[in-house]
Design a protein around this motif. Structure first.
Motif, PDB file in Angstrom:
ATOM      1  N   TYR A 165       0.801  -1.218   0.000  1.00 36.38           N
ATOM      2  CA  TYR A 165       0.000   0.000   0.000  1.00 36.38           C
ATOM      3  C   TYR A 165       0.840   1.277   0.000  1.00 36.38           C
ATOM      4  O   TYR A 165       0.524   2.235  -0.722  1.00 36.38           O
ATOM      5  CB  TYR A 165      -0.962   0.005   1.190  1.00 36.38           C
ATOM      6  N   LEU A 166       1.915   1.337   0.807  1.00 40.19           N
ATOM      7  CA  LEU A 166       2.726   2.548   0.840  1.00 40.19           C
ATOM      8  C   LEU A 166       3.457   2.804  -0.476  1.00 40.19           C
ATOM      9  O   LEU A 166       3.445   3.939  -0.981  1.00 40.19           O
ATOM     10  CB  LEU A 166       3.712   2.488   2.011  1.00 40.19           C
ATOM     11  N   PRO A 167       4.102   1.790  -1.080  1.00 41.27           N
ATOM     12  CA  PRO A 167       4.700   2.045  -2.396  1.00 41.27           C
ATOM     13  C   PRO A 167       3.668   2.468  -3.435  1.00 41.27           C
ATOM     14  O   PRO A 167       3.931   3.371  -4.242  1.00 41.27           O
ATOM     15  CB  PRO A 167       5.333   0.698  -2.765  1.00 41.27           C
ATOM     16  N   ARG A 168       2.495   1.834  -3.382  1.00 40.08           N
ATOM     17  CA  ARG A 168       1.441   2.191  -4.343  1.00 40.08           C
ATOM     18  C   ARG A 168       0.979   3.625  -4.126  1.00 40.08           C
ATOM     19  O   ARG A 168       0.718   4.360  -5.089  1.00 40.08           O
ATOM     20  CB  ARG A 168       0.269   1.218  -4.182  1.00 40.08           C
ATOM     21  N   THR A 169       0.878   4.054  -2.860  1.00 43.76           N
ATOM     22  CA  THR A 169       0.452   5.424  -2.570  1.00 43.76           C
ATOM     23  C   THR A 169       1.447   6.438  -3.111  1.00 43.76           C
ATOM     24  O   THR A 169       1.060   7.449  -3.729  1.00 43.76           O
ATOM     25  CB  THR A 169       0.281   5.615  -1.053  1.00 43.76           C
ATOM     26  N   ALA A 170       2.740   6.192  -2.877  1.00 43.99           N
ATOM     27  CA  ALA A 170       3.761   7.114  -3.380  1.00 43.99           C
ATOM     28  C   ALA A 170       3.733   7.184  -4.900  1.00 43.99           C
ATOM     29  O   ALA A 170       3.820   8.274  -5.498  1.00 43.99           O
ATOM     30  CB  ALA A 170       5.147   6.676  -2.890  1.00 43.99           C
ATOM     31  N   ASP A 171       3.599   6.025  -5.556  1.00 40.26           N
ATOM     32  CA  ASP A 171       3.576   6.009  -7.019  1.00 40.26           C
ATOM     33  C   ASP A 171       2.306   6.665  -7.557  1.00 40.26           C
ATOM     34  O   ASP A 171       2.356   7.392  -8.552  1.00 40.26           O
ATOM     35  CB  ASP A 171       3.676   4.572  -7.519  1.00 40.26           C
ATOM     36  N   ALA A 172       1.162   6.407  -6.903  1.00 41.94           N
ATOM     37  CA  ALA A 172      -0.097   7.009  -7.362  1.00 41.94           C
ATOM     38  C   ALA A 172      -0.063   8.525  -7.231  1.00 41.94           C
ATOM     39  O   ALA A 172      -0.591   9.251  -8.078  1.00 41.94           O
ATOM     40  CB  ALA A 172      -1.270   6.434  -6.575  1.00 41.94           C
ATOM     41  N   ALA A 173       0.566   9.029  -6.144  1.00 41.94           N
ATOM     42  CA  ALA A 173       0.685  10.477  -5.978  1.00 41.94           C
ATOM     43  C   ALA A 173       1.526  11.081  -7.093  1.00 41.94           C
ATOM     44  O   ALA A 173       1.163  12.115  -7.687  1.00 41.94           O
ATOM     45  CB  ALA A 173       1.285  10.791  -4.612  1.00 41.94           C
ATOM     46  N   ALA A 174       2.667  10.439  -7.388  1.00 42.23           N
ATOM     47  CA  ALA A 174       3.508  10.930  -8.485  1.00 42.23           C
ATOM     48  C   ALA A 174       2.786  10.821  -9.815  1.00 42.23           C
ATOM     49  O   ALA A 174       2.858  11.729 -10.660  1.00 42.23           O
ATOM     50  CB  ALA A 174       4.819  10.136  -8.525  1.00 42.23           C
ATOM     51  N   ARG A 176      11.989   8.533 -13.396  1.00 45.24           N
ATOM     52  CA  ARG A 176      11.034   9.644 -13.382  1.00 45.24           C
ATOM     53  C   ARG A 176      11.547  10.780 -12.512  1.00 45.24           C
ATOM     54  O   ARG A 176      11.454  11.962 -12.895  1.00 45.24           O
ATOM     55  CB  ARG A 176       9.680   9.166 -12.877  1.00 45.24           C
ATOM     56  N   ALA A 177      12.104  10.459 -11.362  1.00 45.93           N
ATOM     57  CA  ALA A 177      12.631  11.500 -10.479  1.00 45.93           C
ATOM     58  C   ALA A 177      13.773  12.258 -11.143  1.00 45.93           C
ATOM     59  O   ALA A 177      13.843  13.500 -11.066  1.00 45.93           O
ATOM     60  CB  ALA A 177      13.093  10.870  -9.160  1.00 45.93           C
ATOM     61  N   LEU A 178      14.674  11.541 -11.814  1.00 42.05           N
ATOM     62  CA  LEU A 178      15.807  12.200 -12.473  1.00 42.05           C
ATOM     63  C   LEU A 178      15.347  13.113 -13.599  1.00 42.05           C
ATOM     64  O   LEU A 178      15.858  14.235 -13.753  1.00 42.05           O
ATOM     65  CB  LEU A 178      16.777  11.142 -13.003  1.00 42.05           C
ATOM     66  N   VAL A 179      14.377  12.632 -14.390  1.00 45.08           N
ATOM     67  CA  VAL A 179      13.873  13.450 -15.500  1.00 45.08           C
ATOM     68  C   VAL A 179      13.195  14.708 -14.975  1.00 45.08           C
ATOM     69  O   VAL A 179      13.412  15.826 -15.484  1.00 45.08           O
ATOM     70  CB  VAL A 179      12.896  12.626 -16.366  1.00 45.08           C
ATOM     71  N   VAL A 180      12.389  14.559 -13.936  1.00 48.22           N
ATOM     72  CA  VAL A 180      11.664  15.703 -13.379  1.00 48.22           C
ATOM     73  C   VAL A 180      12.644  16.697 -12.743  1.00 48.22           C
ATOM     74  O   VAL A 180      12.498  17.922 -12.900  1.00 48.22           O
ATOM     75  CB  VAL A 180      10.614  15.204 -12.364  1.00 48.22           C
ATOM     76  N   LEU A 181      13.645  16.190 -12.029  1.00 49.05           N
ATOM     77  CA  LEU A 181      14.631  17.087 -11.423  1.00 49.05           C
ATOM     78  C   LEU A 181      15.452  17.807 -12.492  1.00 49.05           C
ATOM     79  O   LEU A 181      15.796  18.992 -12.327  1.00 49.05           O
ATOM     80  CB  LEU A 181      15.550  16.296 -10.496  1.00 49.05           C
ATOM     81  N   ALA A 182      15.772  17.120 -13.585  1.00 49.48           N
ATOM     82  CA  ALA A 182      16.496  17.774 -14.679  1.00 49.48           C
ATOM     83  C   ALA A 182      15.671  18.919 -15.265  1.00 49.48           C
ATOM     84  O   ALA A 182      16.194  20.007 -15.543  1.00 49.48           O
ATOM     85  CB  ALA A 182      16.836  16.749 -15.758  1.00 49.48           C
ATOM     86  N   ILE A 221       6.998  16.237  -7.166  1.00 55.91           N
ATOM     87  CA  ILE A 221       6.787  15.013  -7.951  1.00 55.91           C
ATOM     88  C   ILE A 221       8.010  14.101  -7.830  1.00 55.91           C
ATOM     89  O   ILE A 221       7.879  12.879  -7.655  1.00 55.91           O
ATOM     90  CB  ILE A 221       6.514  15.362  -9.421  1.00 55.91           C
ATOM     91  N   ALA A 222       9.206  14.692  -7.911  1.00 60.03           N
ATOM     92  CA  ALA A 222      10.420  13.893  -7.785  1.00 60.03           C
ATOM     93  C   ALA A 222      10.523  13.253  -6.403  1.00 60.03           C
ATOM     94  O   ALA A 222      10.954  12.097  -6.272  1.00 60.03           O
ATOM     95  CB  ALA A 222      11.647  14.767  -8.054  1.00 60.03           C
ATOM     96  N   ALA A 223      10.116  13.983  -5.364  1.00 59.70           N
ATOM     97  CA  ALA A 223      10.172  13.439  -4.010  1.00 59.70           C
ATOM     98  C   ALA A 223       9.247  12.241  -3.861  1.00 59.70           C
ATOM     99  O   ALA A 223       9.618  11.224  -3.246  1.00 59.70           O
ATOM    100  CB  ALA A 223       9.797  14.526  -2.999  1.00 59.70           C
ATOM    101  N   CYS A 224       8.042  12.322  -4.433  1.00 59.66           N
ATOM    102  CA  CYS A 224       7.122  11.177  -4.390  1.00 59.66           C
ATOM    103  C   CYS A 224       7.706   9.983  -5.140  1.00 59.66           C
ATOM    104  O   CYS A 224       7.587   8.832  -4.696  1.00 59.66           O
ATOM    105  CB  CYS A 224       5.771  11.565  -4.989  1.00 59.66           C
ATOM    106  N   SER A 225       8.344  10.242  -6.276  1.00 59.56           N
ATOM    107  CA  SER A 225       8.949   9.165  -7.053  1.00 59.56           C
ATOM    108  C   SER A 225      10.079   8.499  -6.280  1.00 59.56           C
ATOM    109  O   SER A 225      10.195   7.261  -6.244  1.00 59.56           O
ATOM    110  CB  SER A 225       9.483   9.701  -8.384  1.00 59.56           C
ATOM    111  N   LEU A 226      10.927   9.294  -5.648  1.00 62.14           N
ATOM    112  CA  LEU A 226      12.039   8.734  -4.885  1.00 62.14           C
ATOM    113  C   LEU A 226      11.546   7.969  -3.658  1.00 62.14           C
ATOM    114  O   LEU A 226      12.131   6.945  -3.281  1.00 62.14           O
ATOM    115  CB  LEU A 226      13.004   9.848  -4.468  1.00 62.14           C
ATOM    116  N   LEU A 227      10.480   8.451  -3.048  1.00 63.11           N
ATOM    117  CA  LEU A 227       9.899   7.722  -1.916  1.00 63.11           C
ATOM    118  C   LEU A 227       9.391   6.359  -2.373  1.00 63.11           C
ATOM    119  O   LEU A 227       9.592   5.341  -1.700  1.00 63.11           O
ATOM    120  CB  LEU A 227       8.767   8.537  -1.296  1.00 63.11           C
TER     121      LEU A 227
END
Length: 418
Positions: free
Chosen positions: A25-34, A94-100, A188-194
């Motif tokens: 559930y927690l990984p799914r929540t982080a991914d769904a938020a991103a 996704r996090a790297l692309v968004v941070l770039a 968005i990057a923070a949610c992806s990294l989480l």
């Protein structure tokens, strides 16, 4: 929480049993938020960066067209390499692309800024599908392991998705207003990294032949789907239904802004209300399936969706349009719980990713077709086209559930795990 032994791969290593909350559930929540903030936030970022409504629409298309193309490859990669590895790699990318993009956008302007945000839309659309397919596969395995409580696991997962859909547009708009483009992208990057840090833990199914290609996976998924008549008929009914749903989503801005005379913000209110109604339906469906089984729950949801679809095309006021759209999406939410429960039981583990990919691909095809249909239809005739699509939706759902009433997997209160 009891402890169980989990066998992973040929080494038969014993992995610690973590709770569903931590494992799934927690990984799914982080991914769904991103996922939600990417889907709804990037078009807003494009509009804020370029000021062009046409480019904003093009960015939305660039998010979804690559996603459709990536489904078969994503399913094959999940079946070949496992959910945890694919989920983690996709989330980090996704996090790297968004941070770039967050670093580049303040430094550039004009055409360079336009190219940057359009590339951001396309690339995030692709990598998001990989993390989504991986998360869905992990959730299906957890659902299969839950046995008779499978629909409860699926209802929680769908609830997470609906909550993200409810909060994602509002969160993206709030962040863009108060934190700017950079703050939105960093979030968005923070949610992806989480999500990458958590990564779903579950019992990995037997992996497919590593030499298999994406096209082979697509063919395997199609063969598996047509070999499961209960799932195939349900997918067919929902695909026909999505023609009407896609038309409604594509035409809503035109109807609300041009016909009813409301602002574009009122369109967002409709989809937030629809997500809230779906969330409530998901909570109710887990109890309905416990009491009466899959087919009655799905048939009742289909009846609600078909009736609301016919009524919404005749709505004369904004309030009627909002309420009926919410009811329609509530019916769709109920059918989605039934679909996810059924496919988690029927699809063999070793080809789940490929089969999941083909089912999602088939069900999403009506959406770009609906967009083309809206583009070709004069605004004055949209109501008539919506009515025709709603009639097609009703016929498709009636035919599907009439056929499904004789399927053992739908008649059983709790479908047996193969």
């Amino acid at each position: 929480m009891t402890t169980e032994l989990v066998i992973a791969g040929p080494r038969h290593a014993l992995l610690p049993q973590l709770s569903l909350l931590r494992r799934i559930y927690l990984p799914r929540t982080a991914d769904a938020a991103a996922f939600a903030m990417t889907t709804y936030g990037i078009p807003l970022i494009v509009l804020a960066t370029t000021g062009s409504a046409a480019l904003t629409g093009l960015a939305f298309a660039l998010e979804w067209v690559p996603r459709l193309a990536a489904f078969s490859l994503a399913g094959a990669m999940v079946d070949r390499h496992g959910t945890k590895r694919v989920f983690r790699i996709a989330s980090v990318l996704r996090a790297l692309v968004v941070l770039a993009a967050a670093f580049l956008l303040p430094q550039v302007s004009g055409a360079a800024a336009t190219v940057t945000v359009m590339a951001l839309a396309a690339v995030t659309g692709v990598v998001t599908e990989f993390s989504y397919i991986a998360a869905e596969t992990a959730g299906a395995t957890a659902s299969r392991d839950a046995g008779e409580r499978a629909h409860r696991v699926q209802s929680v997962l769908l609830g997470i998705d609906q909550t993200a859909t409810l909060a994602g547009p509002a969160a993206a708009g709030f962040l863009l207003h108060w934190a700017g483009v950079t703050g939105t992208l960093v979030t968005i990057a923070a949610c992806s990294l989480l999500g990458a840090l958590l990564a779903p833990w579950h019992r990995e199914p037997r992996q497919v032949d590593p030499a298999a290609s994406a096209l082979t996976g697509l063919a395997t998924g199609w063969k598996t789907l047509i070999s499961l008549p209960a799932l195939a008929w349900l997918i067919a009914g929902l695909t026909v239904s999505n023609v009407a749903t896609g038309m409604l989503q594509a035409a809503a801005p035109i109807i609300v802004v041009q016909h009813f005379g409301y602002s574009s913000a009122a369109v967002g209110v409709i989809w937030s209300a629809a997500a809230a109604a779906s969330l409530l339906t998901v909570a109710c469906c887990r109890f309905a399936i416990d009491r009466v089984g899959l087919w009655p729950t799905g048939a009742a949801s289909a009846l609600v969706a078909a009736a609301a679809g016919l009524a919404v095309s005749q709505a004369g006021t904004y309030t009627q349009f909002l309420v009926l759209t919410a009811v329609l999406m509530a019916g769709e939410g109920g059918m989605t719980v039934v679909l996810r429960t059924l496919r988690s039981h029927l699809i063999p583990e070793q080809v789940f990713g490929a089969t999941l990919s083909i089912t999602i691909l088939v069900m999403l095809l009506p959406f770009p077709l609906a967009g083309i249909l809206v583009a070709l239809t004069p605004p004055a005739l949209l109501g008539h086209v919506l009515t025709a699509c709603a009639a097609l939706q009703a016929l498709g759902l009636i035919a599907a559930f009439w056929r499904l009433r004789r399927e053992p997997a739908m008649r059983d209160r709790h479908p047996a795990t193969p």
